[in-house]
Design an enzyme around this catalytic site. Structure first.
Site, PDB file in Angstrom:
ATOM      1  N   HIS A  40       0.815  -1.216   0.000  1.00  0.00           N
ATOM      2  CA  HIS A  40       0.000   0.000   0.000  1.00  0.00           C
ATOM      3  C   HIS A  40       0.847   1.264   0.000  1.00  0.00           C
ATOM      4  CE1 HIS A  40       0.445  -0.167   4.520  1.00  0.00           C
ATOM      5  NE2 HIS A  40       0.486   1.144   4.341  1.00  0.00           N
ATOM      6  N   ASP A  90       0.182  -7.546   1.253  1.00  0.00           N
ATOM      7  CA  ASP A  90       0.576  -6.157   1.505  1.00  0.00           C
ATOM      8  C   ASP A  90       2.093  -6.017   1.538  1.00  0.00           C
ATOM      9  OD1 ASP A  90       0.152  -3.447   1.796  1.00  0.00           O
ATOM     10  OD2 ASP A  90       0.065  -3.530   3.981  1.00  0.00           O
ATOM     11  N   SER A 134       4.577   2.377   7.944  1.00  0.00           N
ATOM     12  CA  SER A 134       4.260   1.264   7.054  1.00  0.00           C
ATOM     13  C   SER A 134       5.498   0.817   6.295  1.00  0.00           C
ATOM     14  CB  SER A 134       3.188   1.673   6.051  1.00  0.00           C
ATOM     15  OG  SER A 134       1.927   1.683   6.631  1.00  0.00           O
TER      16      SER A 134
END
Length: 838
Positions: free
Chosen positions: A91, A121, A194
């Protein structure tokens, strides 16, 4: 095809909505984990393996945002190879352009995404570098609840890269909004973390940070992708360039216990079996329960995904199924799941993060204006045609708007000033944004070839507004600057604001390379994408009909129309069978001489076989024609239908059709993730099924075909008239509790005679008859052509219980098929009187 990893937790929708990708997340509480003496040494060892990633987001929904030099996205990555291979979250980089990677020592590299796997992911980014420090991965068996861990990443701002937070492993084998199991930690994970590393006190990576839970009163609840899943994906990237996932062809549902997070006592229910899939070939059926995959018990979708990832396509696996009261084991040869390839492209502006580097002026080539472009000026919302645009200062000190509208050049200076202020008084108090509450200055400035009207005023207690209006070649250019109170009172800043306003010019020099063009005006095609992933191009002059949910589009003169319908493909359905049903349904509406249907033509749409069917129909006046494009992809049926007047079947229409055929596409990634099974109502519809209509006031009931529509008379709230409509005809029941049977018949006789006298083509016959089991009635049979549409009409007048009824049965000749005539006759024959309520 088989969407085994799609799962809707309906009861926990609000809860799961709070789990957010951390690049989008708002501020979160800081970690309270205790720092011990060993941590600095561990961080010093590990931080060279962690990098910051920044780039420009790509949003198809708003291309204007891509051009904003301050609209940047960032995340974190972990070096896995010394030659510049970096693992991060999918992402982070999926929609990122112009990627830049910054190592812990501050060295900057241009990068590009090489592999993306959205289901895990995880993604890889490559930079051209050597001698980097790759991370060391822990063994999954060495991860324990309660051990101290640290998260390294780039939270909140790119300036905070390689920040460290410390906590413990709060839990293992967690399943939240992920396809696989996750590690839970209380180490603070904030926006931008992230893709960063979660490390143990040996300096080994135990997971890749991926998400956090954010809600009021919730602290330190973050999640990381465990090392075994990371290594599984990296191995597939290395061997195959993608993750090769096995495919069974099942859509599975969890039990209620699993949905709410309780230990489940049952397996996964088979909600759907894809035709011609490995599961179908093995005899697995809808409503079976999947109990285990190989030796692994499966009670949740995460269990299933963890079990199935141990296998490769073409391998055999034993699947235990509970069917009825018994458990059987079926050997299944796995297929391969197909996924849309993700493509990356650099922006046309080049590889710089700042696409506006070297641009010192900004303007609109279509509307012909330009002005200075300070580095802190951020372009915001812009209208679809570009006739209005907003700017803001990156520091929040001012905002600027420019609007262009049609206006006469003959407007006098006082009239222009009055227009900008809404009148001519010294003080105004409007609610509209941007209108001063008090006028401080108003004048007409004669400056060179571009004089302008100028208004300066206060905007409540917030700040000040300066508005300038320019008339030029039939247009009014309104430039409005809002300045905060503190900035306005700073003379130095006020001079810079005036300099910016003074730089506005009614000219655009296309040869000036320092001038950025923000024009969005275009007379080319517009691309539309719906929630089912379907996209196609239409001329920019076409409009979307909002009241139909975006499924209908019209040409500028409304003569042509495009309709889109998406439904799910039922098990065993085929493209040919679907098109044949649609053809039969169309043919059933019209008699042969009033319809035309061509043989289906084979073609390819969205990469799959499709059929194009040309058709036309008429009620007797003008012929309406069209093309229907049918194809099936990823469990959904797509029909795109273009309708037009037959006389417009020219070269332009064929060009429009070719545009549709060449641009139709389906992107699985653009589909709404909450989409489920969408029943095609035509598959269930029985044209002869009836529903009961009752009129209590006028004491009658009817059995009406369900496919008809009813229309209550808006002129009579008591529903004395009730109409039941279908294509090319209707049945109307009028009830009158005032007029007698004789009066109604006399009025009808007079009306029929008058119609015949006025038009010799009008033909009718009147007769006495009995209907509905012996009721006396007057019957009129009419044949006429109105607006070139021939029709037949039968009218019955009868009286019962002091109520006179007039039933009108009308049908155009074009739809007078045996089936339609039978339905109309049967509907009237179902008329029955209701007993008066006591």
């Amino acid at each position: 095809m088989g969407n085994w990893n799609v799962f809707k937790k309906k009861g926990f929708a609000a809860l799961l909505a709070a789990f957010m990708i951390v690049t989008w997340q708002g501020p979160a509480p800081a970690s309270a984990a205790e720092v011990n003496a060993e941590i600095p040494k561990v961080i010093e060892k590990t931080t060279p393996s962690v990098v910051a990633i920044i780039g420009k987001p790509s949003y198809d929904a708003d291309k204007a945002l891509e051009k904003n030099r301050f609209n940047l996205a960032h995340g974190t990555g972990v070096i896995v190879a010394s030659d510049g291979v970096i693992v991060t979250n999918a992402h982070v980089v999926k929609d990122m352009k112009n990627i830049v990677v910054v190592t812990s020592d501050g060295t900057t590299y241009n990068g590009h995404a090489t592999n993306v796997d959205e289901e895990s992911d995880l993604a890889l980014v490559k930079i051209e570098a050597t001698g980097l420090s790759p991370a060391t991965f822990a063994s999954s068996s060495d991860i324990h609840v309660g051990e101290t861990v640290a998260a390294i990443g780039t939270p909140i701002s790119f300036a905070l890269r390689n920040s460290v937070t410390v906590g413990i492993v709060s839990g293992l084998d967690r399943s939240v909004s992920s396809q696989y199991q996750l590690i839970q930690t209380d180490a603070a994970i904030n926006p931008g973390n992230s893709g960063g590393a979660l490390i143990n006190m040996k300096g080994e990576v135990i997971g890749i940070n991926t998400m956090k839970y954010a809600d009021f009163g919730v602290e330190n609840l973050g999640f990381a992708i465990p090392v075994d899943t990371v290594q599984y994906v990296l191995k597939h990237f290395q061997l195959y360039g993608k993750v090769k996932r096995p495919y069974l062809g099942l859509e599975l549902e969890e039990s209620w216990e699993a949905v709410v997070g309780l230990p489940s006592s049952t397996g996964l229910r088979v909600a759907y079996v894809d035709p011609d899939s490995p599961a179908a070939a093995a005899g697995i059926e809808q409503d079976d329960l999947v109990v285990s995959i190989g030796p692994s018990k499966v009670k949740t979708l995460v269990d299933y995904n963890e079990a199935i990832k141990k296998y490769l396509p073409d391998e055999k696996v034993d699947v235990s199924i509970q069917s009825g009261g018994s458990v059987v084991t079926k050997s299944v040869t796995l297929g391969e799941a197909l996924h849309t390839e993700t493509k990356w492209t650099q922006q046309a502006d080049g590889e710089d993060l700042d696409a506006d580097r070297g641009k010192t002026k900004i303007g609109d080539s279509h509307f012909g204006w330009s002005m200075k472009y300070p580095a802190g000026l951020v372009k915001g919302r812009q209208s679809e045609d570009g006739d209005s645009v907003n700017f803001a200062d990156a520091k929040g000190e001012f905002s600027l708007s420019i609007q262009v509208e049609t206006e006469s050049d003959e407007l006098s200076p006082p009239a222009l000033l009055a227009k900008l202020t809404g009148g001519g008084e010294d003080e105004y108090d409007y609610d509209d944004y941007g209108t001063p509450s008090t006028i401080l200055e108003r004048q007409y400035v004669k400056r060179g070839e571009a004089p302008f009207a100028k208004i300066v005023g206060r905007s409540g207690d917030d700040g000040y507004i300066q508005t300038r209006g320019y008339l030029h070649e039939g247009k009014l250019y309104t430039v409005q600057l809002f300045v905060s109170k503190d900035a306005y009172n700073n003379n130095f800043k006020q001079n810079s604001f005036n300099d910016l306003l003074d730089s506005f010019k009614l000219a655009f020099n296309a040869k000036d390379e320092s001038l950025r063009d923000i024009s969005v005006y275009s007379d080319e095609n517009t691309t539309y994408t719906n929630e089912y992933g379907l996209s196609f191009d239409l001329p920019s002059t076409w409009q979307r009909a909002g009241y139909t949910g975006g499924s209908t589009f019209f040409s500028d003169d409304c003569s042509q129309m495009l309709q889109v319908e998406v439904t799910s493909a039922s098990s065993g359905d085929t493209l040919a069978a679907w098109v044949q049903r649609e053809r039969e349904q169309f043919e059933a509406q019209y008699v042969p001489e009033y319809r035309k249907v061509e043989k289906p033509e084979e073609l390819t749409l969205a990469g799959v076989p499709a059929l194009k069917v040309a058709f036309a129909a008429s009620l007797g006046n003008k012929w309406k024609a069209g093309y229907s494009l049918f194809f099936m992809k990823d469990k959904y049926k797509y029909e795109v239908q273009l309708n037009y007047p037959q006389e417009e079947a020219d070269a332009d229409l064929q060009e429009l059709l070719q545009t549709l055929v060449s641009t139709i596409d389906v992107d699985k990634n653009s589909m709404d993730p909450e989409l489920g099974f969408i029943q095609d109502l035509d598959e269930l519809m029985d044209p002869d099924r009836t529903v009961t209509y009752k009129n209590a006031k006028y004491k009658y009931a009817l059995q009406i075909p369900e496919i008809w529509t009813s229309s209550k008379s808006y002129d009579n709230k008591d529903q004395a008239r009730q109409s039941f409509l279908f294509t090319g005809g209707y049945m109307t029941i009028d009830a009158d509790n005032q007029a007698s049977y004789e009066e109604a018949v006399k009025d009808a006789d007079d009306e029929q005679k008058k119609s015949q006298e006025n038009d010799s083509e009008y033909r009718y016959t009147g007769s006495e008859t009995t209907i509905l089991g012996g009721l006396k009635a007057k019957k009129y049979e009419i044949n006429y052509v109105t607006s070139k549409i021939p029709y037949q009409e039968t009218v019955y007048i009868f009286n019962q219980n002091q109520i006179t009824y007039t039933a009108t049965l009308r049908m155009d000749e074009a739809v007078s098929t045996e089936a339609n005539e039978a339905r109309l006759a049967k509907a009237f024959a179902s008329f029955r009187l209701l007993e008066a309520s006591k």
